[in-house]
Every structure is written in C-alpha cells, then in structure tokens.
Design a protein around this motif. Structure first.
Motif, mmCIF file in Angstrom:
data_model
loop_
_atom_site.group_PDB
_atom_site.id
_atom_site.type_symbol
_atom_site.label_atom_id
_atom_site.label_comp_id
_atom_site.label_asym_id
_atom_site.label_seq_id
_atom_site.Cartn_x
_atom_site.Cartn_y
_atom_site.Cartn_z
ATOM 1 N N ARG A 1 0.849 -1.199 0.000
ATOM 2 C CA ARG A 1 0.000 0.000 0.000
ATOM 3 C C ARG A 1 0.885 1.250 0.000
ATOM 4 N NH1 ARG A 1 -5.353 1.105 1.882
ATOM 5 N NH2 ARG A 1 -5.780 3.318 1.420
ATOM 6 N N GLU A 2 0.646 2.167 -0.924
ATOM 7 C CA GLU A 2 1.326 3.458 -0.990
ATOM 8 C C GLU A 2 0.274 4.545 -1.174
ATOM 9 O OE1 GLU A 2 4.415 3.799 -3.835
ATOM 10 O OE2 GLU A 2 5.699 2.251 -2.927
ATOM 11 N N GLY A 3 -0.001 5.279 -0.074
ATOM 12 C CA GLY A 3 -0.995 6.350 -0.154
ATOM 13 C C GLY A 3 -2.371 5.789 -0.414
ATOM 14 N N ASP A 4 -2.974 6.246 -1.506
ATOM 15 C CA ASP A 4 -4.346 5.826 -1.801
ATOM 16 C C ASP A 4 -4.398 4.816 -2.952
ATOM 17 O OD1 ASP A 4 -3.511 7.491 -3.748
ATOM 18 O OD2 ASP A 4 -5.272 8.810 -3.744
ATOM 19 N N GLU A 5 -3.335 4.039 -3.115
ATOM 20 C CA GLU A 5 -3.337 3.026 -4.165
ATOM 21 C C GLU A 5 -2.520 1.821 -3.728
ATOM 22 O OE1 GLU A 5 -1.666 4.770 -7.663
ATOM 23 O OE2 GLU A 5 0.337 5.002 -6.802
ATOM 24 N N TRP A 6 -2.815 0.690 -4.378
ATOM 25 C CA TRP A 6 -2.049 -0.542 -4.177
ATOM 26 C C TRP A 6 -1.061 -0.700 -5.332
ATOM 27 C CZ3 TRP A 6 -1.952 -3.345 0.113
ATOM 28 C CH2 TRP A 6 -3.013 -3.260 1.004
ATOM 29 N N ILE A 7 0.187 -1.013 -4.985
ATOM 30 C CA ILE A 7 1.223 -1.249 -5.991
ATOM 31 C C ILE A 7 1.483 -2.762 -6.037
ATOM 32 C CG2 ILE A 7 3.553 -0.734 -6.759
ATOM 33 C CD1 ILE A 7 1.747 1.682 -6.722
ATOM 34 N N PHE A 8 1.143 -3.388 -7.192
ATOM 35 C CA PHE A 8 1.386 -4.818 -7.399
ATOM 36 C C PHE A 8 2.687 -4.982 -8.182
ATOM 37 C CE2 PHE A 8 -3.106 -4.420 -6.726
ATOM 38 C CZ PHE A 8 -3.470 -5.531 -6.002
ATOM 39 N N SER A 9 3.407 -6.068 -7.908
ATOM 40 C CA SER A 9 4.654 -6.345 -8.616
ATOM 41 C C SER A 9 4.710 -7.822 -8.969
ATOM 42 C CB SER A 9 5.867 -5.954 -7.763
ATOM 43 O OG SER A 9 5.889 -6.691 -6.550
ATOM 44 N N VAL A 10 5.159 -8.097 -10.203
ATOM 45 C CA VAL A 10 5.357 -9.473 -10.683
ATOM 46 C C VAL A 10 6.852 -9.617 -10.956
ATOM 47 C CG1 VAL A 10 4.755 -11.160 -12.433
ATOM 48 C CG2 VAL A 10 3.049 -9.492 -11.683
ATOM 49 N N VAL A 11 7.538 -10.363 -10.090
ATOM 50 C CA VAL A 11 8.987 -10.495 -10.126
ATOM 51 C C VAL A 11 9.354 -11.845 -10.731
ATOM 52 C CG1 VAL A 11 11.100 -10.383 -8.759
ATOM 53 C CG2 VAL A 11 9.081 -9.090 -8.030
ATOM 54 N N ASP A 12 10.273 -11.825 -11.707
ATOM 55 C CA ASP A 12 10.707 -13.089 -12.318
ATOM 56 C C ASP A 12 12.232 -13.126 -12.394
ATOM 57 O OD1 ASP A 12 11.768 -12.117 -14.938
ATOM 58 O OD2 ASP A 12 9.689 -11.485 -15.250
ATOM 59 N N ASN A 13 12.752 -14.313 -12.720
ATOM 60 C CA ASN A 13 14.197 -14.512 -12.875
ATOM 61 C C ASN A 13 14.542 -14.776 -14.326
ATOM 62 O OD1 ASN A 13 13.004 -17.009 -13.087
ATOM 63 N ND2 ASN A 13 14.715 -18.121 -12.137
ATOM 64 N N GLY A 14 13.750 -14.160 -15.238
ATOM 65 C CA GLY A 14 13.890 -14.452 -16.659
ATOM 66 C C GLY A 14 15.098 -13.789 -17.294
ATOM 67 N N ALA A 15 15.035 -13.720 -18.649
ATOM 68 C CA ALA A 15 16.170 -13.212 -19.417
ATOM 69 C C ALA A 15 16.339 -11.714 -19.279
ATOM 70 C CB ALA A 15 15.981 -13.581 -20.892
ATOM 71 N N GLY A 16 15.255 -11.016 -18.944
ATOM 72 C CA GLY A 16 15.339 -9.568 -18.807
ATOM 73 C C GLY A 16 15.401 -8.868 -20.151
#
Length: 513
Positions: A434-449
């Motif tokens: 939670r940051e302020g008035d919004e939710w920050i979602f993150s999708v983290v991978d170990n791919g090639a980039g």
C-alpha cells in the motif's frame, strides 16, 4: 555640556547656596534668641532694682527689722543675678561692670546706714536723723539714680540689638527668597533652552516629517543629548528620504513589471483558451477516432474470422491431399500457407481481445486478488507444468475492478514471465504493497530480462523485442495489460536488466481511498 551634567551642577549650586543661607539664618535665629534672652535678663534685673527701691523706702520710713532683712536679702540675690549675667556687646559689658560696682557701693552704704540707724534708733525719722545718716541716705539715692540711668542704657542697648538682629534676619530671608527665585528662574531657563525648546522643535520636526515633508530639518543648536537626538533625527530623515526615493523607483519598476505581467498573462490566457479549444476539439476528434477505430477493429476482426477459417480449411485440405505429390517446394509453400493462416487467426483473436477491453468491460465490484491469482494460475496450468515454473504470491488485497479483466491482466504478466525465462526454471512471485491511496502490485521473475531503454515500447501494440523464431506470440499481451490497468485508473511500468530478470509493476486505486 551634557544636559544631565548641567542640571546636576545647577542643583549642586542651588543646594550649596541653600545650605549657606540656611546656616546664616540659623545663626541669626540663634543670635536673636540670645538677644531676646539677654533682654529678658535685663528686664529681670530692672525688676530686682525696682523691688530694692521699694524695700529701701520701707526701711527708711519705718526702720523695721523685717524690712531691713528683706532689703539686705534682695541686695544679695540682685548681686548674684548681676554677677551671673553676660552680655555680648562691649558697651553692655561695661554697663554691667558699672552696675556691679554700684551694687557693691549700695551694699556698703546700706551696711553703714544700718549701723548708724541702729545706733541712733531704727524708728527715728529720717528728718530727725543725724547728719551721718542723712549723708548715707543721700549717697544711697545717688547710687540708685545712677543705677536707673545705667539700666535704662542697658535696656535700650539690648532692645536695639534685638531689633537689629531681627532686621538682619528679615533681610537674610528676603535675600534667600530672591536667590531661590533666581535659581528657579535660572533652572527654568536652562531647562527651557536645553530641553523644552529643542524637544518642541523636535516634535515639530516629527510632525512635519510624518506629514511627508522629508526636506524639513530640526535645528541642532543644543549641545547636549537633545541636540544629539536632533542630529540623529535629521540623519534618519535624510536616510528616510533616500529610502523613499529608492522605494518610489522600485514601485515604478514594479508597476511597469506588473503591467507587463498583466499583458503577458492576458496573452497567455488567450493562448491557453485557444489551445484549450484546440485540445478539446482534438480530444473530441481523437475520442471519435478511437471509437471508430475500436469499432473498425472489432468489426474487421469479427468479419475476418469467416474468410480466414475458409482459407485455413482449404489450405489444410491441400496439405492433406497433395502432400508428397507436388514436390518438396510445393510442400514447403503449403506449410507456409498453413502457418500464415494459423498466425493470422491468433492475431485476429488477440486484436478482438484488445478491442473488447474498452467495449465489453463489466462494472467494477470488490475483487479479492488472491482469487484472481488462483484463477490465472489455473488457466496457465499447462504452461507452468511444461516449464516446471514456480509461481508464488504473498497475501494480496481486495480492490474494486472487473474480475475477468484482472484475471487476464495477472495471467498475461505471469505468462510473459514464464515465456521469456532464462536457462534456469522460471520463478515468479506476485506481491502487493500500500502506498498512499493506491495498491502497488509487482510481478517479479528470474527471466532473461531486457534493456531498460525499451521499457515503454513493450506496452505498445504489436511491439516485440525478440524475433518470431525466438518466441511465439503476437506482441499484444502487454498492450492488453496496459489497457486493463488504464481502465482501472492505474498505471503500469517495468524495471529490468538483461540476464537478471524483470519486475512488472501496476497500480490500482485502493478501495475507499
């Protein structure tokens, strides 16, 4: 001279003169009191001699022993009083000496007279007395006359001395009053010249300067603190005049600047209004164009389905019926045609999905993102098992949105992470904060980039960072994800480094915030 010093000097002089006059008056008062006391002593002495005369007459007339004793006793007390008297004046001292001699003569004459009368008989009348008695009486009367004359002289002298001392005291009092009045006048003049007049001039200066007459100067005649104050005031007025001139120049500059600013502001407002009208027209045309484009994309994609299926069906029939009959080159051409038809089918389906994001979205409702993650994971079961991917998540919040589109969003991001994996088995982790008035979602991978400079390009439709030979797909999955996030009022971005995996972020407004 400083005003304080001048006032202190005048007060000291006044006090000294007052003390001197007070001392003189005190001495004069003491002298007057002493003279009055001496006058009273002379009066007592005159009374004693008067009583001696009465007692002498009684004794000479009657010759009684009682009268004789009283007369002798009074002579003793009078001599004692006379001996104790002291008068300050020289002539008074001389008269007292005469009186002392006369009283001694009277005592000796009285003693001789008493002996003569006692021998003759004390009751014998004076007329019948002996010549010796008569001579003694004559001497006694002569001394009494002399005493009376001296007493009158002493009384007059004492009275004159008292009067002179009283007159002198009166003169001293008058002189003191005059000196006091003179000191008061001098003190007043000093205060007026040194303080009151300069202060009045300073007050006039304050009024004039306060009224705007900055050229007025206060006279600086006084050489004291008030004069210093006047000089400081004139310096202040000069500085104020200089500052006022600078202020007027600055005000003129500011007025000109404000006029220029108002002119520029008016021009800018006109430009803004013109640009706003242009933008509104452009936005209206853009909205209409987007709507027409979406309609065209949907209609075109929908209408292309049937002829594409027909082409694909006939190409597949050709492949089944004539494979290995028309030669290797013909087989290769047929294979190209089949693959192109298949890819065209995928492209049309993705384009339909892209156009449906804005046209066929459902109303927003509370959606548990944990359930969304589970649904996306179920849809990607085959791909996950094939790549032996490990997909995890932390506890996810509840947001307001379109559940179907949120599943498609999460599914596209996880699918993208699995598709572009590195040499190791894919690992994907979904988190939220939670940051302020919004939710920050993150999708983290170990791919090639990928190169961070392409972070904006990857969300554009039909944009690919790899060739079709390296990976399958139409390059529209992330564009669909971007449209879904935009529809939910959020934003999407990515951070990556070649060979070190990627992190895809998207935000959704918090429910109630």
């Amino acid at each position: 001279m400083r005003l304080k010093t001048l006032l202190v000097i005048e007060i000291i002089v006044f006090v000294i003169i007052a003390l001197a006059i007070g001392a003189v008056l005190l001495a004069a008062s003491f002298s007057v009191k002493q003279a009055v006391a001496d006058s009273r002593k002379v009066d007592v002495l005159q009374t004693d001699f008067y009583q001696l005369s009465i007692l002498r007459s009684d004794y000479l007339l009657y010759g009684e022993a009682r009268a004789r004793d009283q007369w002798l006793t009074k002579q003793k007390s009078t001599k004692k009083t006379l001996d104790s008297m002291k008068l300050p004046a020289t002539n008074e001292t001389r008269d007292l000496t005469l009186l002392r001699g006369f009283i001694n003569d009277i005592r000796s004459i009285t003693a001789r007279l008493v002996r003569l009368r006692e021998a003759q008989g004390s009751t014998t009348a004076i007329e019948a007395a002996s010549p010796a008695v008569k001579n003694a009486v004559a001497d006694l009367l002569q001394r009494n006359a002399q005493i009376s004359a001296v007493l009158e002289t002493v009384t007059a002298t004492t009275a004159a001395r008292v009067t002179a001392l009283q007159n002198r005291s009166t003169w001293l009092i008058g002189i003191f009053v005059l000196l006091a009045a003179g000191m008061v006048v001098a003190f007043g003049l000093t205060v007026f010249r040194s303080a009151l007049k300069p202060v009045a001039e300073l007050q006039v200066g304050v009024s004039r300067v306060g009224a705007g007459d900055l050229d007025y100067t206060v006279p600086e005649n006084a050489h004291n603190e008030v004069g210093d104050l006047a000089r400081s005031f004139n310096e202040m007025a000069a500085e104020l005049k200089r500052s006022y001139g600078e202020l007027e120049r600055e005000v003129d500059v500011r007025r000109k600047t404000e006029a220029d600013l108002r002119e520029h502001r008016d021009r800018l407002e006109e430009l803004v209004r013109a640009r706003t009208r242009d933008v509104e027209v452009t936005m209206a045309e853009l909205s209409r164009s987007n709507a027409e484009l979406e309609q065209f994309a949907y209609v075109a994609s929908h209408d292309l389905q049937e002829p594409l299926r027909m082409v694909s069906s006939y190409v597949q029939l050709l492949e089944k019926k004539y494979r290995d009959q028309m030669g290797d080159e013909a087989d290769e051409f047929i294979e190209y045609a089949v693959d192109g038809a298949r890819r065209m089918q995928e492209l049309i389906n993705d384009l339909l999905d892209y156009s449906r994001v804005g046209r066929f979205g459902k109303p927003f409702e509370p959606v548990d993102m944990n359930n969304v993650f589970a649904a996306a994971l179920a849809n990607l079961g085959v791909a996950i098992d094939t790549c032996q991917a490990a997909v995890t998540h932390q506890d996810l919040p509840v947001v307001r949105g379109d559940r179907v589109q949120l599943i498609q969003l999460v599914q596209n991001l996880i699918s993208n992470a699995i598709k572009f994996h590195g040499p190791e088995a894919p690992r994907v982790d979904v988190k939220a904060r939670r940051e302020g008035d919004e939710w920050i979602f993150s999708v983290v991978d170990n791919g090639a980039g990928f190169d961070q400079s392409y972070s904006d390009r990857i969300f554009q439709i039909f944009q690919r960072l790899q060739s079709r030979a390296e990976s399958e797909g139409t390059g529209i999955g992330l564009a669909i994800a971007s449209r879904i996030v935009e529809r939910h009022g959020g934003r999407i971005w990515a951070e990556s480094e070649v060979g070190k995996g990627s992190v895809f972020y998207f935000s959704i407004p918090a429910e109630g915030g």
